[in-house]
Scaffold this motif. Structure first.
Motif, PDB file in Angstrom:
ATOM      1  N   GLU A  39      17.892  42.475  63.236  1.00  0.00           N
ATOM      2  CA  GLU A  39      19.171  42.223  63.884  1.00  0.00           C
ATOM      3  C   GLU A  39      19.474  40.733  63.944  1.00  0.00           C
ATOM      4  O   GLU A  39      20.609  40.321  63.717  1.00  0.00           O
ATOM      5  N   LEU A  40      18.481  39.932  64.226  1.00  0.00           N
ATOM      6  CA  LEU A  40      18.673  38.484  64.281  1.00  0.00           C
ATOM      7  C   LEU A  40      19.170  37.965  62.930  1.00  0.00           C
ATOM      8  O   LEU A  40      20.125  37.190  62.863  1.00  0.00           O
ATOM      9  N   GLY A  41      18.549  38.412  61.858  1.00  0.00           N
ATOM     10  CA  GLY A  41      18.972  38.002  60.514  1.00  0.00           C
ATOM     11  C   GLY A  41      20.370  38.484  60.180  1.00  0.00           C
ATOM     12  O   GLY A  41      21.155  37.766  59.559  1.00  0.00           O
ATOM     13  N   TRP A  42      20.685  39.710  60.603  1.00  0.00           N
ATOM     14  CA  TRP A  42      22.006  40.276  60.330  1.00  0.00           C
ATOM     15  C   TRP A  42      23.095  39.450  61.014  1.00  0.00           C
ATOM     16  O   TRP A  42      24.095  39.099  60.405  1.00  0.00           O
ATOM     17  N   TYR A  43      22.869  39.132  62.295  1.00  0.00           N
ATOM     18  CA  TYR A  43      23.864  38.349  63.024  1.00  0.00           C
ATOM     19  C   TYR A  43      23.970  36.929  62.476  1.00  0.00           C
ATOM     20  O   TYR A  43      25.064  36.369  62.394  1.00  0.00           O
ATOM     21  N   ALA A  44      22.858  36.335  62.075  1.00  0.00           N
ATOM     22  CA  ALA A  44      22.893  34.991  61.482  1.00  0.00           C
ATOM     23  C   ALA A  44      23.709  35.007  60.194  1.00  0.00           C
ATOM     24  O   ALA A  44      24.502  34.091  59.928  1.00  0.00           O
ATOM     25  N   TYR A  45      23.536  36.055  59.385  1.00  0.00           N
ATOM     26  CA  TYR A  45      24.304  36.186  58.151  1.00  0.00           C
ATOM     27  C   TYR A  45      25.801  36.301  58.446  1.00  0.00           C
ATOM     28  O   TYR A  45      26.621  35.659  57.786  1.00  0.00           O
TER      29      TYR A  45
ATOM     30  N   LEU B 142      28.850  33.729  57.313  1.00  0.00           N
ATOM     31  CA  LEU B 142      30.082  34.129  56.640  1.00  0.00           C
ATOM     32  C   LEU B 142      31.305  33.564  57.367  1.00  0.00           C
ATOM     33  O   LEU B 142      32.197  32.981  56.742  1.00  0.00           O
ATOM     34  N   ILE B 143      31.333  33.730  58.673  1.00  0.00           N
ATOM     35  CA  ILE B 143      32.465  33.250  59.467  1.00  0.00           C
ATOM     36  C   ILE B 143      32.561  31.731  59.383  1.00  0.00           C
ATOM     37  O   ILE B 143      33.646  31.169  59.221  1.00  0.00           O
ATOM     38  N   GLY B 144      31.417  31.044  59.461  1.00  0.00           N
ATOM     39  CA  GLY B 144      31.396  29.588  59.418  1.00  0.00           C
ATOM     40  C   GLY B 144      31.857  29.013  58.092  1.00  0.00           C
ATOM     41  O   GLY B 144      32.330  27.870  58.040  1.00  0.00           O
ATOM     42  N   THR B 145      31.739  29.775  57.022  1.00  0.00           N
ATOM     43  CA  THR B 145      32.179  29.293  55.706  1.00  0.00           C
ATOM     44  C   THR B 145      33.583  29.790  55.366  1.00  0.00           C
ATOM     45  O   THR B 145      34.024  29.654  54.231  1.00  0.00           O
ATOM     46  N   GLY B 146      34.267  30.380  56.364  1.00  0.00           N
ATOM     47  CA  GLY B 146      35.646  30.793  56.152  1.00  0.00           C
ATOM     48  C   GLY B 146      35.806  32.181  55.562  1.00  0.00           C
ATOM     49  O   GLY B 146      36.912  32.562  55.184  1.00  0.00           O
ATOM     50  N   ASN B 147      34.737  32.941  55.479  1.00  0.00           N
ATOM     51  CA  ASN B 147      34.809  34.299  54.943  1.00  0.00           C
ATOM     52  C   ASN B 147      34.881  35.308  56.059  1.00  0.00           C
ATOM     53  O   ASN B 147      34.546  35.015  57.213  1.00  0.00           O
ATOM     54  N   ALA B 148      35.331  36.496  55.733  1.00  0.00           N
ATOM     55  CA  ALA B 148      35.419  37.574  56.733  1.00  0.00           C
ATOM     56  C   ALA B 148      34.026  38.155  56.967  1.00  0.00           C
ATOM     57  O   ALA B 148      33.241  38.269  56.036  1.00  0.00           O
ATOM     58  N   PRO B 149      33.713  38.520  58.205  1.00  0.00           N
ATOM     59  CA  PRO B 149      32.414  39.176  58.454  1.00  0.00           C
ATOM     60  C   PRO B 149      32.369  40.531  57.785  1.00  0.00           C
ATOM     61  O   PRO B 149      33.387  41.124  57.458  1.00  0.00           O
TER      62      PRO B 149
ATOM     63  N   LYS C 233      29.849  46.325  58.219  1.00  0.00           N
ATOM     64  CA  LYS C 233      29.243  47.551  57.688  1.00  0.00           C
ATOM     65  C   LYS C 233      28.085  47.259  56.746  1.00  0.00           C
ATOM     66  O   LYS C 233      27.447  48.175  56.238  1.00  0.00           O
ATOM     67  N   ARG C 234      27.778  45.993  56.539  1.00  0.00           N
ATOM     68  CA  ARG C 234      26.658  45.614  55.671  1.00  0.00           C
ATOM     69  C   ARG C 234      25.352  46.044  56.329  1.00  0.00           C
ATOM     70  O   ARG C 234      25.143  45.846  57.504  1.00  0.00           O
ATOM     71  N   SER C 235      24.463  46.633  55.562  1.00  0.00           N
ATOM     72  CA  SER C 235      23.194  47.101  56.123  1.00  0.00           C
ATOM     73  C   SER C 235      22.183  45.961  56.162  1.00  0.00           C
ATOM     74  O   SER C 235      22.417  44.881  55.614  1.00  0.00           O
TER      75      SER C 235
END
Length: 53
Positions: A30-36, A40-47, A50-52
């Motif tokens: 979960e920690l890795g998922w939230y960091a990812y 994404l958000i920090g680089t201007g991309n949409a979260p 639904k990514r596993s």
């Protein structure tokens, strides 16, 4: 937050589908998922909620 309103997101737990891994490493997954997602958000991309793991 500044306007006084907060949006709430209900997300399922991050799982691999392998029970023994999920039980032992679930918190780290979960920690890795939230960091990812934050990356994404920090680089201007949409979260991608639904990514596993």
């Amino acid at each position: 937050m500044l306007s006084g309103g907060l949006a709430k997101a209900e997300l399922p737990a991050v799982r691999t589908g392998l029970g023994f891994i999920d039980r032992k490493l679930g918190g780290f997954l979960e920690l890795g998922w939230y960091a990812y997602q934050m990356k994404l958000i920090g680089t201007g991309n949409a979260p991608q909620p639904k990514r596993s793991a």
